[in-house]
Design an enzyme around this catalytic site. Structure first.
Site, PDB file in Angstrom:
ATOM      1  N   CYS A  93      80.526  29.762  25.916  1.00  0.00           N
ATOM      2  CA  CYS A  93      79.309  30.225  25.505  1.00  0.00           C
ATOM      3  C   CYS A  93      78.987  30.362  24.148  1.00  0.00           C
ATOM      4  O   CYS A  93      77.933  30.820  23.902  1.00  0.00           O
ATOM      5  CB  CYS A  93      79.375  31.771  26.211  1.00  0.00           C
ATOM      6  SG  CYS A  93      79.593  31.328  28.207  1.00  0.00           S
ATOM      7  N   HIS A 229      75.067  37.457  23.170  1.00  0.00           N
ATOM      8  CA  HIS A 229      75.205  36.538  24.393  1.00  0.00           C
ATOM      9  C   HIS A 229      74.721  37.475  25.701  1.00  0.00           C
ATOM     10  O   HIS A 229      74.951  38.653  25.808  1.00  0.00           O
ATOM     11  CB  HIS A 229      76.682  36.293  24.386  1.00  0.00           C
ATOM     12  CG  HIS A 229      77.065  35.414  25.938  1.00  0.00           C
ATOM     13  ND1 HIS A 229      76.011  34.462  26.140  1.00  0.00           N
ATOM     14  CD2 HIS A 229      78.027  35.251  26.799  1.00  0.00           C
ATOM     15  CE1 HIS A 229      76.513  33.826  27.301  1.00  0.00           C
ATOM     16  NE2 HIS A 229      77.492  34.270  27.449  1.00  0.00           N
ATOM     17  N   ASN A 259      73.327  34.403  33.271  1.00  0.00           N
ATOM     18  CA  ASN A 259      74.192  34.011  31.923  1.00  0.00           C
ATOM     19  C   ASN A 259      73.807  32.276  31.982  1.00  0.00           C
ATOM     20  O   ASN A 259      74.266  31.709  32.796  1.00  0.00           O
ATOM     21  CB  ASN A 259      75.654  34.182  32.383  1.00  0.00           C
ATOM     22  CG  ASN A 259      76.491  34.023  31.242  1.00  0.00           C
ATOM     23  OD1 ASN A 259      76.073  32.962  30.597  1.00  0.00           O
ATOM     24  ND2 ASN A 259      77.880  34.307  31.095  1.00  0.00           N
TER      25      ASN A 259
HETATM   26  N1  COA Z   1      78.379  41.679  45.389  1.00  0.00           N
HETATM   27  C1  COA Z   1      78.928  43.096  45.784  1.00  0.00           C
HETATM   28  N2  COA Z   1      79.961  43.538  45.436  1.00  0.00           N
HETATM   29  C2  COA Z   1      80.823  42.760  44.579  1.00  0.00           C
HETATM   30  C3  COA Z   1      80.435  41.629  44.038  1.00  0.00           C
HETATM   31  C4  COA Z   1      79.072  41.089  44.314  1.00  0.00           C
HETATM   32  N3  COA Z   1      78.558  40.067  43.778  1.00  0.00           N
HETATM   33  N4  COA Z   1      81.335  41.238  43.161  1.00  0.00           N
HETATM   34  C5  COA Z   1      82.278  42.110  43.141  1.00  0.00           C
HETATM   35  N5  COA Z   1      82.086  43.286  44.139  1.00  0.00           N
HETATM   36  C6  COA Z   1      82.801  44.170  44.421  1.00  0.00           C
HETATM   37  C7  COA Z   1      84.263  44.308  44.096  1.00  0.00           C
HETATM   38  O1  COA Z   1      84.921  43.439  45.410  1.00  0.00           O
HETATM   39  C8  COA Z   1      84.828  45.616  44.045  1.00  0.00           C
HETATM   40  O2  COA Z   1      84.904  46.160  45.259  1.00  0.00           O
HETATM   41  P1  COA Z   1      86.057  47.345  45.495  1.00  0.00           P
HETATM   42  O3  COA Z   1      85.720  48.643  44.725  1.00  0.00           O
HETATM   43  O4  COA Z   1      85.783  47.426  46.999  1.00  0.00           O
HETATM   44  O5  COA Z   1      87.225  46.636  45.086  1.00  0.00           O
HETATM   45  C9  COA Z   1      83.627  46.307  43.344  1.00  0.00           C
HETATM   46  O6  COA Z   1      82.536  45.268  43.612  1.00  0.00           O
HETATM   47  C10 COA Z   1      83.720  46.464  41.777  1.00  0.00           C
HETATM   48  O7  COA Z   1      84.144  45.281  41.251  1.00  0.00           O
HETATM   49  P2  COA Z   1      84.327  45.119  39.810  1.00  0.00           P
HETATM   50  O8  COA Z   1      84.866  43.671  39.351  1.00  0.00           O
HETATM   51  O9  COA Z   1      85.176  46.323  39.237  1.00  0.00           O
HETATM   52  O10 COA Z   1      82.717  45.119  39.387  1.00  0.00           O
HETATM   53  P3  COA Z   1      82.449  45.006  37.816  1.00  0.00           P
HETATM   54  O11 COA Z   1      81.464  46.434  37.521  1.00  0.00           O
HETATM   55  O12 COA Z   1      83.425  44.767  36.761  1.00  0.00           O
HETATM   56  O13 COA Z   1      81.447  43.814  37.807  1.00  0.00           O
HETATM   57  C11 COA Z   1      81.435  41.515  37.074  1.00  0.00           C
HETATM   58  C12 COA Z   1      81.751  42.639  38.130  1.00  0.00           C
HETATM   59  C13 COA Z   1      81.900  40.167  37.116  1.00  0.00           C
HETATM   60  C14 COA Z   1      79.630  41.435  36.993  1.00  0.00           C
HETATM   61  C15 COA Z   1      81.682  42.259  35.427  1.00  0.00           C
HETATM   62  O14 COA Z   1      82.904  42.418  35.455  1.00  0.00           O
HETATM   63  C16 COA Z   1      81.333  41.052  34.354  1.00  0.00           C
HETATM   64  O15 COA Z   1      79.975  40.772  34.367  1.00  0.00           O
HETATM   65  N6  COA Z   1      82.155  40.784  33.632  1.00  0.00           N
HETATM   66  C17 COA Z   1      81.978  39.775  32.831  1.00  0.00           C
HETATM   67  C18 COA Z   1      81.782  38.534  33.251  1.00  0.00           C
HETATM   68  C19 COA Z   1      81.341  37.222  32.170  1.00  0.00           C
HETATM   69  O16 COA Z   1      80.709  37.698  31.336  1.00  0.00           O
HETATM   70  N7  COA Z   1      81.557  36.142  32.413  1.00  0.00           N
HETATM   71  C20 COA Z   1      81.226  34.966  31.561  1.00  0.00           C
HETATM   72  C21 COA Z   1      81.511  35.326  30.210  1.00  0.00           C
HETATM   73  S1  COA Z   1      80.931  34.064  29.129  1.00  0.00           S
END
Ligand code: COA
Length: 302
Positions: A93, A229, A259
């Site tokens: 990225c 980003h 993204n």
């Molecule tokens: N739909 C519904 N529920 C989802 C889900 C989805 N697509 N993905 C995860 N969940 C659930 C999880 O299982 C978890 O459930 P639980 O509380 O029962 O265990 C809950 O939602 C929270 O999960 P969590 O991983 O803490 O969510 P988050 O707020 O951190 O969001 C991301 C997850 C991936 C969206 C976030 O962490 C993120 O954007 N991270 C950066 C990723 C990124 O930028 N990647 C590319 C880099 S270039």
């Protein structure tokens, strides 16, 4: 659409990421998307393809391990060569920001005069569409700029910290007849430790932005736009809060494109310029993070 085959909802995706729509290549060719973005950048620069004397393409999506995408784009633009070197860079990225740094070095030493820097990604091809952790986040896109000699790259800070497991996508691979297959992982989808990436993104971007602004002898208030980003609206909001800067200085498009990896910043730039929001002379701070773990931040006077 996603909630029809995944355990997710529009409400979850919107509140956790900000994303509402994304663009996905279907019957178009990825290389055409990259070439079209390049042609538009050359036109916007008031040049013609033959004026370009170097092409650098950031991507992790090329259909070929070789030839590289920049050479395919060169062909698509009708640049015959041989006097226009081409190369790809893979810094996930952060490729666009790393690309700026490389272009600056080539321009400063007079080895090139008009460089086409293009970032093109087809991230949706990496996703396991049954994995809600990744597949709700990514989109396809391409953005490009033409860079010429000058002194408008005021400061930059590139970092790399080896952390293989936080975001990983393996090359498709099968054992040869001479291998047992041990150690060859044939899993071909993107894997990511979302929460860890989230935390590292906010911490590293806040740190890097403070450093480049200080290196340039500026303050946050001097920056007209922060082009961050576009991975998750909440990441950008957390960075903005750390910097204590107003919302209008942080254009976003992750809501519409998801993204798009290294294409995200040039897409933002293109929209800002074409809408008339970003003007000549504006100070732009660009900052990205991604797989590696890698970060890149630069201040450019547009
Ligand atoms: N739909 C519904 N529920 C989802 C889900 C989805 N697509 N993905 C995860 N969940 C659930 C999880 O299982 C978890 O459930 P639980 O509380 O029962 O265990 C809950 O939602 C929270 O999960 P969590 O991983 O803490 O969510 P988050 O707020 O951190 O969001 C991301 C997850 C991936 C969206 C976030 O962490 C993120 O954007 N991270 C950066 C990723 C990124 O930028 N990647 C590319 C880099 S270039």
């Amino acid at each position: 659409m996603l909630s029809e085959f995944l355990d997710t909802s529009d409400e979850w995706i919107t509140t956790r990421t900000g994303i509402k729509t994304r663009h996905i290549l279907t019957d178009e060719r990825f290389e055409d998307l990259a070439t079209e973005a390049s042609a538009r950048a050359i036109e916007a620069a008031g040049l013609c393809p033959d004026d370009i004397d170097y092409i650098i393409c950031s991507n992790v999506s090329n259909y070929y391990v070789t030839p590289h995408l920049a050479s395919i784009i060169q062909g698509g633009l009708g640049i015959k060569g041989p006097n226009c070197p081409t190369m790809d860079i893979n810094v996930a990225c952060v490729g666009f920001v790393y690309g700026l740094d490389i272009c600056d070095a080539l321009l400063a030493t007079g080895r090139a005069h008009n460089i086409l820097l293009v970032a093109a990604e087809e991230c949706t091809r990496f996703c396991d569409w049954t994995d809600r952790n990744c597949s709700v986040l990514f989109g396809d896109g391409a953005g490009a700029v033409v860079l010429t000699q000058g002194d408008n790259l005021l400061a930059r800070h590139m970092t790399s910290t080896p952390m293989r497991d936080v975001i990983v996508y393996r090359n498709p691979m099968e054992p040869t007849p001479f291998e047992t297959g041990e150690g060859i992982d044939t899993h071909h989808a993107l894997e990511m430790k979302g929460r860890e990436v989230f935390r590292m993104a906010v911490t590293s971007a806040s740190r890097d932005i403070s450093q480049v602004v200080a290196d340039a002898g500026l303050t946050f208030d001097d920056i007209d736009y922060f082009l961050l980003h576009q991975a998750n609206l909440r990441i950008n909001e957390a960075i903005r809060e750390n910097l204590k800067q107003p919302e209008e200085k942080f254009p976003t498009n992750v809501q519409r494109f998801g993204n798009t990896s290294s294409a995200a910043i040039p897409l933002l730039l293109d929209e800002g310029v074409r809408e008339g929001r970003i003007k000549r002379g504006d100070l732009l701070l660009m900052s990205a993070f991604g797989a590696g773990f890698v970060t890149g931040t630069a201040i450019v006077r547009y």
